[in-house]
Design a protein around this motif. Sequence first.
Motif, PDB file in Angstrom:
ATOM      1  N   GLU A  18       0.855  -1.186   0.000  1.00 19.83           N
ATOM      2  CA  GLU A  18       0.000   0.000   0.000  1.00 19.83           C
ATOM      3  C   GLU A  18       0.888   1.230   0.000  1.00 19.83           C
ATOM      4  OE1 GLU A  18      -2.759  -0.126   3.253  1.00 19.83           O
ATOM      5  OE2 GLU A  18      -4.049  -1.553   2.213  1.00 19.83           O
ATOM      6  N   VAL A  19       0.570   2.178  -0.881  1.00 21.28           N
ATOM      7  CA  VAL A  19       1.301   3.437  -0.952  1.00 21.28           C
ATOM      8  C   VAL A  19       0.300   4.579  -0.923  1.00 21.28           C
ATOM      9  CG1 VAL A  19       3.316   2.538  -2.182  1.00 21.28           C
ATOM     10  CG2 VAL A  19       1.379   3.365  -3.481  1.00 21.28           C
ATOM     11  N   ARG A  20       0.696   5.666  -0.297  1.00 19.99           N
ATOM     12  CA  ARG A  20      -0.168   6.846  -0.244  1.00 19.99           C
ATOM     13  C   ARG A  20       0.240   7.774  -1.377  1.00 19.99           C
ATOM     14  NH1 ARG A  20      -3.520   8.776   3.494  1.00 19.99           N
ATOM     15  NH2 ARG A  20      -2.737   7.316   5.038  1.00 19.99           N
ATOM     16  N   VAL A  21      -0.728   8.127  -2.217  1.00 15.49           N
ATOM     17  CA  VAL A  21      -0.498   9.004  -3.358  1.00 15.49           C
ATOM     18  C   VAL A  21      -1.572  10.081  -3.342  1.00 15.49           C
ATOM     19  CG1 VAL A  21      -0.315   9.143  -5.867  1.00 15.49           C
ATOM     20  CG2 VAL A  21       0.430   7.071  -4.690  1.00 15.49           C
ATOM     21  N   ASN A  22      -1.145  11.330  -3.256  1.00 16.34           N
ATOM     22  CA  ASN A  22      -2.085  12.449  -3.287  1.00 16.34           C
ATOM     23  C   ASN A  22      -3.243  12.246  -2.318  1.00 16.34           C
ATOM     24  OD1 ASN A  22      -0.516  13.618  -5.318  1.00 16.34           O
ATOM     25  ND2 ASN A  22      -1.665  12.575  -6.906  1.00 16.34           N
ATOM     26  N   PHE A  23      -2.916  11.930  -1.084  1.00 12.38           N
ATOM     27  CA  PHE A  23      -3.895  11.756  -0.004  1.00 12.38           C
ATOM     28  C   PHE A  23      -4.812  10.550  -0.187  1.00 12.38           C
ATOM     29  CE2 PHE A  23      -2.887  16.286  -0.361  1.00 12.38           C
ATOM     30  CZ  PHE A  23      -2.244  16.467   0.854  1.00 12.38           C
ATOM     31  N   GLU A  24      -4.437   9.640  -1.080  1.00  9.59           N
ATOM     32  CA  GLU A  24      -5.183   8.400  -1.279  1.00  9.59           C
ATOM     33  C   GLU A  24      -4.251   7.229  -0.982  1.00  9.59           C
ATOM     34  OE1 GLU A  24      -8.075   8.763  -5.008  1.00  9.59           O
ATOM     35  OE2 GLU A  24      -5.972   8.637  -5.560  1.00  9.59           O
ATOM     36  N   VAL A  25      -4.801   6.151  -0.501  1.00  8.00           N
ATOM     37  CA  VAL A  25      -4.025   4.924  -0.339  1.00  8.00           C
ATOM     38  C   VAL A  25      -4.297   4.044  -1.550  1.00  8.00           C
ATOM     39  CG1 VAL A  25      -3.644   2.868   1.053  1.00  8.00           C
ATOM     40  CG2 VAL A  25      -4.084   5.050   2.178  1.00  8.00           C
ATOM     41  N   ARG A  26      -3.243   3.676  -2.242  1.00  7.99           N
ATOM     42  CA  ARG A  26      -3.368   2.819  -3.420  1.00  7.99           C
ATOM     43  C   ARG A  26      -2.628   1.516  -3.145  1.00  7.99           C
ATOM     44  NH1 ARG A  26      -2.213   6.793  -8.576  1.00  7.99           N
ATOM     45  NH2 ARG A  26      -3.760   8.360  -8.032  1.00  7.99           N
ATOM     46  N   GLU A  27      -3.121   0.444  -3.713  1.00  7.30           N
ATOM     47  CA  GLU A  27      -2.461  -0.838  -3.576  1.00  7.30           C
ATOM     48  C   GLU A  27      -1.668  -1.116  -4.846  1.00  7.30           C
ATOM     49  OE1 GLU A  27      -4.781  -4.578  -3.435  1.00  7.30           O
ATOM     50  OE2 GLU A  27      -3.760  -4.853  -1.513  1.00  7.30           O
ATOM     51  N   LEU A  28      -0.380  -1.304  -4.679  1.00  6.60           N
ATOM     52  CA  LEU A  28       0.507  -1.616  -5.791  1.00  6.60           C
ATOM     53  C   LEU A  28       0.716  -3.126  -5.793  1.00  6.60           C
ATOM     54  CD1 LEU A  28       2.461  -0.654  -8.011  1.00  6.60           C
ATOM     55  CD2 LEU A  28       4.210  -0.500  -6.246  1.00  6.60           C
ATOM     56  N   ILE A  29       0.392  -3.778  -6.889  1.00 12.61           N
ATOM     57  CA  ILE A  29       0.512  -5.228  -7.002  1.00 12.61           C
ATOM     58  C   ILE A  29       1.440  -5.541  -8.169  1.00 12.61           C
ATOM     59  CG2 ILE A  29      -0.716  -7.390  -7.439  1.00 12.61           C
ATOM     60  CD1 ILE A  29      -3.263  -5.969  -6.389  1.00 12.61           C
ATOM     61  N   VAL A  30       2.423  -6.386  -7.907  1.00 10.64           N
ATOM     62  CA  VAL A  30       3.338  -6.843  -8.948  1.00 10.64           C
ATOM     63  C   VAL A  30       3.313  -8.365  -8.935  1.00 10.64           C
ATOM     64  CG1 VAL A  30       5.722  -6.887  -9.746  1.00 10.64           C
ATOM     65  CG2 VAL A  30       4.806  -4.816  -8.703  1.00 10.64           C
TER      66      VAL A  30
END
Length: 82
Positions: A18-30
């Motif tokens: 999980e990464v925070r981008v522009n006040f949002e939490v996004r899930e990065l999946i590889v």
Amino acid sequence: MVTQVLPNGNLVIEGKQEVRVNFEVRELIVAGIVRPEDIESDNTIDSTKIAQPASPMADAARSPTCSSRANGQQVMDVILPF
């Protein structure tokens, strides 16, 4: 995380963060396929050694409809998420 062992011994892997981008939490999946011999002693692998990589960024980079600015912004969002 190893999700499957293929008949030839290669491993299907998937990782999430999980990464925070522009006040949002996004899930990065590889996800992708790796050879066991490419896994380092600290249980890591260089991203360039992942075959058939699958991630939102990889998909966007392959998409002919994405602009180079959009691709660059996605990379920067991951590297500098704040």
